[in-house]
Scaffold this active site. Structure first.
Site, PDB file in Angstrom:
ATOM      1  N   ASP A  28     -19.853  60.587  20.547  1.00  0.00           N
ATOM      2  CA  ASP A  28     -20.244  60.936  21.684  1.00  0.00           C
ATOM      3  C   ASP A  28     -20.770  59.729  22.574  1.00  0.00           C
ATOM      4  O   ASP A  28     -20.799  58.630  22.576  1.00  0.00           O
ATOM      5  CB  ASP A  28     -21.159  60.931  20.544  1.00  0.00           C
ATOM      6  CG  ASP A  28     -22.291  62.205  20.984  1.00  0.00           C
ATOM      7  OD1 ASP A  28     -22.221  62.566  22.194  1.00  0.00           O
ATOM      8  OD2 ASP A  28     -23.570  62.287  20.215  1.00  0.00           O
ATOM      9  N   HIS A  45     -15.156  60.354  30.576  1.00  0.00           N
ATOM     10  CA  HIS A  45     -14.698  60.692  29.447  1.00  0.00           C
ATOM     11  C   HIS A  45     -12.994  59.555  29.296  1.00  0.00           C
ATOM     12  O   HIS A  45     -12.742  59.528  28.782  1.00  0.00           O
ATOM     13  CB  HIS A  45     -14.175  62.071  29.498  1.00  0.00           C
ATOM     14  CG  HIS A  45     -15.586  63.024  29.361  1.00  0.00           C
ATOM     15  ND1 HIS A  45     -15.919  62.812  28.384  1.00  0.00           N
ATOM     16  CD2 HIS A  45     -15.744  63.926  29.870  1.00  0.00           C
ATOM     17  CE1 HIS A  45     -16.899  63.877  28.251  1.00  0.00           C
ATOM     18  NE2 HIS A  45     -16.792  64.595  29.665  1.00  0.00           N
ATOM     19  N   LEU A 139       0.156  55.851  10.659  1.00  0.00           N
ATOM     20  CA  LEU A 139      -0.459  56.501  10.913  1.00  0.00           C
ATOM     21  C   LEU A 139      -1.371  57.934  10.916  1.00  0.00           C
ATOM     22  O   LEU A 139      -0.408  58.643  11.779  1.00  0.00           O
ATOM     23  CB  LEU A 139      -1.635  55.668  11.490  1.00  0.00           C
ATOM     24  CG  LEU A 139      -2.971  56.532  12.396  1.00  0.00           C
ATOM     25  CD1 LEU A 139      -4.003  55.919  11.273  1.00  0.00           C
ATOM     26  CD2 LEU A 139      -3.529  56.044  13.808  1.00  0.00           C
TER      27      LEU A 139
HETATM   28  C1  FPP Z   1     -18.836  63.440  23.894  1.00  0.00           C
HETATM   29  O1  FPP Z   1     -19.636  63.021  24.989  1.00  0.00           O
HETATM   30  C2  FPP Z   1     -17.210  63.293  24.002  1.00  0.00           C
HETATM   31  C3  FPP Z   1     -17.110  64.391  24.754  1.00  0.00           C
HETATM   32  C4  FPP Z   1     -17.336  65.338  24.676  1.00  0.00           C
HETATM   33  C5  FPP Z   1     -15.416  64.380  24.400  1.00  0.00           C
HETATM   34  C6  FPP Z   1     -14.721  63.665  24.002  1.00  0.00           C
HETATM   35  C7  FPP Z   1     -13.751  63.102  25.033  1.00  0.00           C
HETATM   36  C8  FPP Z   1     -12.677  61.935  24.818  1.00  0.00           C
HETATM   37  C9  FPP Z   1     -13.403  60.517  24.048  1.00  0.00           C
HETATM   38  C10 FPP Z   1     -12.115  61.599  26.296  1.00  0.00           C
HETATM   39  C11 FPP Z   1     -10.058  62.337  25.884  1.00  0.00           C
HETATM   40  C12 FPP Z   1      -9.810  62.142  24.266  1.00  0.00           C
HETATM   41  C13 FPP Z   1      -8.619  62.390  24.249  1.00  0.00           C
HETATM   42  C14 FPP Z   1      -7.915  62.257  22.789  1.00  0.00           C
HETATM   43  C15 FPP Z   1      -7.383  62.826  25.349  1.00  0.00           C
HETATM   44  P1  FPP Z   1     -20.612  63.536  26.172  1.00  0.00           P
HETATM   45  O2  FPP Z   1     -20.111  63.890  26.912  1.00  0.00           O
HETATM   46  O3  FPP Z   1     -20.710  64.835  24.798  1.00  0.00           O
HETATM   47  O4  FPP Z   1     -21.212  62.516  26.015  1.00  0.00           O
HETATM   48  P2  FPP Z   1     -23.145  62.930  26.411  1.00  0.00           P
HETATM   49  O5  FPP Z   1     -23.696  62.729  24.962  1.00  0.00           O
HETATM   50  O6  FPP Z   1     -23.706  61.326  26.377  1.00  0.00           O
HETATM   51  O7  FPP Z   1     -23.129  63.792  27.099  1.00  0.00           O
END
Ligand code: FPP
Length: 250
Positions: A28, A45, A139
């Site tokens: 997050d 991201h 893994l």
């Molecule tokens: C949360 O941050 C993260 C996500 C909704 C997406 C997770 C994706 C990745 C880590 C990158 C891609 C992964 C792969 C496996 C290709 P948020 O957008 O909710 O952040 P915020 O709460 O600060 O708005």
């Protein structure tokens, strides 16, 4: 992405005592990371995808056998269309560019969640990634995509009800182990440790059934900044916890 490791992909030395067998992570803070830099959310991201690579490498070096990452929740479809397109585009790019390397490094990839909601080409890439890595043991990497734990539990209950209706299941024989076998995580150990980054302290519909006895570590770092040092700190914190699984101390 971990550097190619010298020994055979199938080898997985046992983790030392005190190291969790299964770590699950709620990644997050990508959006806040980007916002703090005046960048578009997709930049967060993308940086988050780099943190995924580092984390896989850290899990391998600590001999953690199972790593589960919450990459896209069933609620994430409700984000603005542009961000959904960016996230699915990043997933497509990641699958095309990283899977061969995962395979070489002994990583077995599995996906849980409603994969049928993704574009057909992404579904094909997921199938191919699972096929290509199916023999690996170093893994077990599970990526939760369009995943929601309540959906998962309801689907399992529906399967049980259908089996009972068709006479394939005696309701009296449905115990915890049998029910767990109907979940998307069948065959996987429950997570020992769940990490959430960005300072939020919620489970957000992630592995509700499987988290019954997990230890939780909430870290103030935003996901794109998550490093092998943070991974090590979470392991240290876990090692200090006394796990009793509901039993009294001896
Ligand atoms: C949360 O941050 C993260 C996500 C909704 C997406 C997770 C994706 C990745 C880590 C990158 C891609 C992964 C792969 C496996 C290709 P948020 O957008 O909710 O952040 P915020 O709460 O600060 O708005």
């Amino acid at each position: 992405m971990p550097a190619t490791l010298p020994s055979a992909a199938r080898e997985r030395p046992a983790a030392p005592g005190g190291v969790p067998a299964h770590i699950a992570i709620i990644m997050d803070g990508n959006g806040r990371w980007a916002g703090a830099r005046g960048l578009p959310r997709i930049a967060g991201h993308r940086a988050g995808a780099q943190a995924v690579r580092r984390t896989i490498e850290a899990a391998i070096s600590h001999r953690v056998g199972w790593l589960t990452l919450y990459a896209f929740s069933s609620e994430n479809w409700r984000r603005p269309a542009g961000e959904v397109t960016d996230l699915t585009g990043l997933l497509r790019h990641y699958l095309k560019s990283e899977v061969a390397e995962l395979a070489r490094n002994g990583v077995r990839l599995r996906v849980i969640g409603e994969r049928g909601r993704f574009a057909e080409d992404i579904q094909a890439l997921l199938r191919e990634a699972e096929r290509l890595t199916a023999g690996n043991l170093r893994l077990n990497l599970t990526v939760a995509l369009s995943y929601g734990a309540r959906d998962e539990i309801v689907a399992a209950a529906r399967r049980a009800a259908e089996a009972a209706q068709q006479g394939r299941l005696d309701p009296a024989s449905l115990d915890e182990a049998a029910f767990a076998g109907l979940l998307a995580t069948t065959g996987m150990p429950d997570p020992d440790l769940i990490i959430r980054t960005s300072g939020e302290r919620r489970l957000s519909n992630f592995l509700l059934w499987q988290a019954a006895y997990a230890e939780f570590v909430f870290m103030d770092v935003l996901w794109p900044d998550f490093s092998p040092e943070h991974f090590g700190q979470a392991l240290d914190e876990y090692a200090r916890r006394e796990r009793r699984f509901g039993a009294r101390p001896a």
